[in-house]
Enzyme design. Structure first.
Site, mmCIF file in Angstrom:
data_model
loop_
_atom_site.group_PDB
_atom_site.id
_atom_site.type_symbol
_atom_site.label_atom_id
_atom_site.label_comp_id
_atom_site.label_asym_id
_atom_site.label_seq_id
_atom_site.Cartn_x
_atom_site.Cartn_y
_atom_site.Cartn_z
ATOM 1 C CG ASP A 66 -0.380 -0.219 2.521
ATOM 2 O OD1 ASP A 66 0.706 -0.840 2.584
ATOM 3 O OD2 ASP A 66 -0.947 0.231 3.520
ATOM 4 C CG HIS A 67 3.144 2.551 2.467
ATOM 5 N ND1 HIS A 67 3.114 3.760 3.108
ATOM 6 C CD2 HIS A 67 2.279 1.753 3.135
ATOM 7 C CE1 HIS A 67 2.275 3.694 4.141
ATOM 8 N NE2 HIS A 67 1.762 2.480 4.181
#
Lengths: 301, 301
Positions: free
Chosen positions: B64-65
């Site tokens: 998610d990063h």
């Protein structure tokens, strides 16, 4: 068969267009074909149940066909998936995915089974009692396969009026559907074709993206019910199609015509074009039953 | 400084929420911080010019990063970018990206410069005449850094009325702004503070995501103008925060208070919560100047 287009544009995802991904529903299976960036969001938008996806087919390793795969795999993990996931794609796909899972220390808690492909001949990838899936070797800038989904012939259809007229016991219906002759309750031999009709002709679906114009695939596609063929360009940009190993709408139509396809769906459009109807018009100069893919569009095949 | 939130939700991208990514504008630089899946589309949606991004900072290798990074790099290539791109992130990030570029035979035509990080101490990553960027070592499930952006003090401000009263030649203005005393046209020595005011105090911005509650970072964050601190959970789920190495809204506020931050922005919300105002209310029990991040929200710092 139901086909849901999640994305049908080439190259880069944009605010209102998505890269390649589609879901083919056959007899309760949901086969995911290609998985560009953002596919997991498009699956949600189109209300495709994640748990029903057990087989993912990746045509090639260009980003617009596979950059969404690692995210989808990770999301399955976060949702506590426990069913196996089979991934069919070019050699190297396993390393790409497992490297990222390793470095993020995020191994899946479900079984991830890679089927890496490197054959240049058609290969049977999947078979169950209802369907087969085979590769269609394509010619693109890197190793690429299309995928051909074929329903198996279904059982013969019972003619309800006839079967009650000949007094056939319900316990025999299954063997009647399999085409067997039966003996009626009053001892007569009933030929199968008296009480059944032939099954619907099995349907087939071919996904051909990305590929240069290649008549070599026509034989394998012969009489396919529905052909999805890439048409990145219009003929006005023919000079771009060959060096980038893509096709024009007219070339896609020529493949559909050569293969005697029941229907042609055009997709993988370059984002340079404003009016996609030009693709349909161009293809229709060669072949009549043409549809345009569109993100979110559903085709009942 | 202008901060554009592209995504501020944890874990998985959804139809209406995006994973972590933000753009910090300082003096014509656009620094991209984290790059979850779909970031390139959010950049377009927020009209951030791709060519202005020359530095990308990745906090850690959870999807998610960073799952949007390879797609962004590829799109830069398709857009014929020719300026260098610097990527700062954990060791391994180079292998992840180059493996995918290699297997798709899609090397960039611009220079891609990786700065791989593995230090557990703060490190200066970037410096020019206006700004410095340093790592903030964070405690998470895998190796993670926050990033601290500090403006350098600007030039002193000319007091236009005073400087004309003392008849100072325009050619001397630059050295006056640098704090030097000058001689007026009529030969008098003019002390600098007669004709200038001190510069605005330099601003600073700290991005801390993802991290468990860790008072060890407070000293480095002392007097930061704006702190973005993750608050994946509310206190009611405190029992989830520690094992997953995340923070609650209250804990984020305690860090802001301890560091005497000018303002706290909460983000990286778990998607389990319907009403994000609960995060603000909870943080405000500890620290007063709290804002909530939101996808597409712009903060003028």
């Amino acid at each position: 068969m139901k086909l849901t287009i999640l994305g049908c544009y080439a190259a880069t995802p944009r605010t209102f267009t998505n890269p390649s991904a589609q879901v083919l529903d056959i007899n309760n299976h949901k086969f995911l074909i290609d998985c560009g960036e953002g596919t997991q969001v498009e699956l949600r938008r189109n209300k495709v149940k994640f748990s029903r996806i057990q087989h993912i087919f990746i045509s090639h390793l260009h980003g617009d066909h596979c950059f969404g795969l690692v995210g989808l795999i990770s999301t399955f993990r976060l949702l506590n998936r426990d069913t196996d996931l089979h991934i069919y794609g070019p050699k190297g796909i396993k390393e790409i995915i497992t490297l990222q899972l390793k470095l993020s220390n995020s191994w899946t808690n479900y079984l991830l089974i890679f089927h890496e492909l490197d054959s240049k001949e058609p290969q049977l990838l999947y078979e169950d009692d209802k369907v087969t899936v085979e590769t269609i070797p394509l010619k693109h800038r890197i190793y690429t396969n299309g995928f051909l989904f074929r329903e198996k012939p279904g059982p013969r259809k019972l003619l309800i009026n006839e079967i009650s007229r000949y007094k056939i016991d319900v316990s025999l219906y299954n063997s009647v559907k399999q085409g067997k002759d039966v003996v009626s309750e009053d001892g007569k031999l009933i030929p199968n074709h008296w009480v059944t009709a032939p099954p619907d002709p099995p349907k087939s679906y071919a996904y051909c993206s990305d590929t240069v114009y290649d008549e070599g695939i026509i034989e394998q596609l012969k009489d396919v019910s529905v052909l999805y063929h890439e048409s990145t360009f219009l003929e006005e940009h023919l000079e771009l199609a060959f060096p980038t190993k893509h096709s024009t709408a007219k070339q896609a139509a020529a493949i559909a015509k050569g293969a005697n396809a029941g229907r042609l769906i055009l997709g993988h459009f370059s984002t340079r074009y404003g009016d996609l109807n030009l693709f349909k018009t161009e293809a229709e100069t060669v072949y009549s039953n043409v549809a345009l893919a569109d993100d979110g569009k559903i085709f009942n095949l």
